[in-house]
Design a protein around this motif. Structure first.
Motif, PDB file in Angstrom:
ATOM      1  N   SER A  10       0.825  -1.208   0.000  1.00  0.00           N
ATOM      2  CA  SER A  10       0.000   0.000   0.000  1.00  0.00           C
ATOM      3  C   SER A  10       0.855   1.252   0.000  1.00  0.00           C
ATOM      4  N   TYR A  11       2.001   1.198   0.667  1.00  0.00           N
ATOM      5  CA  TYR A  11       2.865   2.366   0.747  1.00  0.00           C
ATOM      6  C   TYR A  11       4.312   1.926   0.966  1.00  0.00           C
ATOM      7  N   ILE A  12       5.226   2.832   0.664  1.00  0.00           N
ATOM      8  CA  ILE A  12       6.648   2.615   0.866  1.00  0.00           C
ATOM      9  C   ILE A  12       7.163   3.791   1.671  1.00  0.00           C
ATOM     10  N   VAL A  13       7.842   3.507   2.775  1.00  0.00           N
ATOM     11  CA  VAL A  13       8.418   4.545   3.626  1.00  0.00           C
ATOM     12  C   VAL A  13       9.871   4.174   3.855  1.00  0.00           C
ATOM     13  N   GLY A  14      10.762   5.152   3.800  1.00  0.00           N
ATOM     14  CA  GLY A  14      12.147   4.808   4.032  1.00  0.00           C
ATOM     15  C   GLY A  14      13.037   5.989   4.305  1.00  0.00           C
ATOM     16  N   CYS A  50      18.949   6.419  -6.600  1.00  0.00           N
ATOM     17  CA  CYS A  50      18.574   5.052  -7.002  1.00  0.00           C
ATOM     18  C   CYS A  50      17.246   4.661  -6.374  1.00  0.00           C
ATOM     19  N   TRP A  51      17.034   5.024  -5.114  1.00  0.00           N
ATOM     20  CA  TRP A  51      15.782   4.677  -4.423  1.00  0.00           C
ATOM     21  C   TRP A  51      14.601   5.371  -5.072  1.00  0.00           C
ATOM     22  N   ILE A  64      -0.011   2.751  -5.078  1.00  0.00           N
ATOM     23  CA  ILE A  64       0.967   2.802  -4.001  1.00  0.00           C
ATOM     24  C   ILE A  64       1.501   4.224  -3.872  1.00  0.00           C
ATOM     25  N   THR A  65       1.660   4.689  -2.638  1.00  0.00           N
ATOM     26  CA  THR A  65       2.290   5.976  -2.381  1.00  0.00           C
ATOM     27  C   THR A  65       3.639   5.729  -1.724  1.00  0.00           C
ATOM     28  N   ALA A  66       4.529   6.690  -1.838  1.00  0.00           N
ATOM     29  CA  ALA A  66       5.867   6.547  -1.276  1.00  0.00           C
ATOM     30  C   ALA A  66       6.263   7.810  -0.540  1.00  0.00           C
ATOM     31  N   SER A  67       7.080   7.632   0.493  1.00  0.00           N
ATOM     32  CA  SER A  67       7.578   8.759   1.269  1.00  0.00           C
ATOM     33  C   SER A  67       8.982   8.423   1.743  1.00  0.00           C
ATOM     34  N   PHE A  68       9.918   9.309   1.461  1.00  0.00           N
ATOM     35  CA  PHE A  68      11.302   9.118   1.900  1.00  0.00           C
ATOM     36  C   PHE A  68      11.774  10.336   2.666  1.00  0.00           C
ATOM     37  N   VAL A  69      12.616  10.104   3.667  1.00  0.00           N
ATOM     38  CA  VAL A  69      13.337  11.198   4.293  1.00  0.00           C
ATOM     39  C   VAL A  69      14.296  11.693   3.220  1.00  0.00           C
ATOM     40  N   SER A  70      14.395  12.976   3.050  1.00  0.00           N
ATOM     41  CA  SER A  70      15.227  13.497   1.986  1.00  0.00           C
ATOM     42  C   SER A  70      15.851  14.823   2.392  1.00  0.00           C
ATOM     43  N   THR A  71      16.823  15.251   1.616  1.00  0.00           N
ATOM     44  CA  THR A  71      17.408  16.574   1.802  1.00  0.00           C
ATOM     45  C   THR A  71      17.220  17.333   0.500  1.00  0.00           C
ATOM     46  N   ASN A  72      17.377  18.625   0.565  1.00  0.00           N
ATOM     47  CA  ASN A  72      17.211  19.414  -0.644  1.00  0.00           C
ATOM     48  C   ASN A  72      18.435  19.331  -1.555  1.00  0.00           C
TER      49      ASN A  72
END
Length: 80
Positions: A10-14, A50-51, A64-72
Motif C-alpha cells: 500500500s505504501y513505501i516509507v524509508g 537510485c531509491w 501505491i504511495t511513497a515517502s522518503f526522508v530526503s534533503t534538498n
C-alpha cells in the motif's frame, strides 16, 4: 516485484542512504550506473537517487504511495 509483488503493497516509507558522488564506493557507483543506464551524467547523482528511480518504476500504474526522508541537496547543483 520479485521480493514483494506490488499487489501486496500500500505504501513505501524509508530513510535511504545519502552518499554524494565523491564518497561512493565502486559498488555503489556500479549500482547507480545500472539503475540509471543510458542517463547522461548519472555519475553525478547522489546514491539516494537510485531509491527514487526504483520506487517510481515499482509504483507506476498502481495506487501505491511513497515517502522518503530526503534533503534538498538532490534538487540543487550538478544533480539537477
Amino acid at each position: 516485484q520479485e521480493v514483494v509483488p506490488a499487489a501486496h503493497v500500500s505504501y513505501i516509507v524509508g530513510n535511504p542512504p545519502f552518499i554524494g558522488a565523491k564518497f561512493q564506493s565502486d559498488e555503489q557507483r556500479a549500482d547507480l550506473q545500472l539503475v540509471f543506464r543510458g542517463t547522461r551524467n548519472a555519475g553525478l547523482l547522489d546514491y539516494v537517487c537510485c531509491w527514487y528511480r526504483k520506487t517510481a518504476e515499482y509504483i507506476q500504474g498502481t495506487e501505491i504511495t511513497a515517502s522518503f526522508v530526503s534533503t534538498n541537496s538532490i534538487t540543487q547543483g550538478e544533480q539537477v
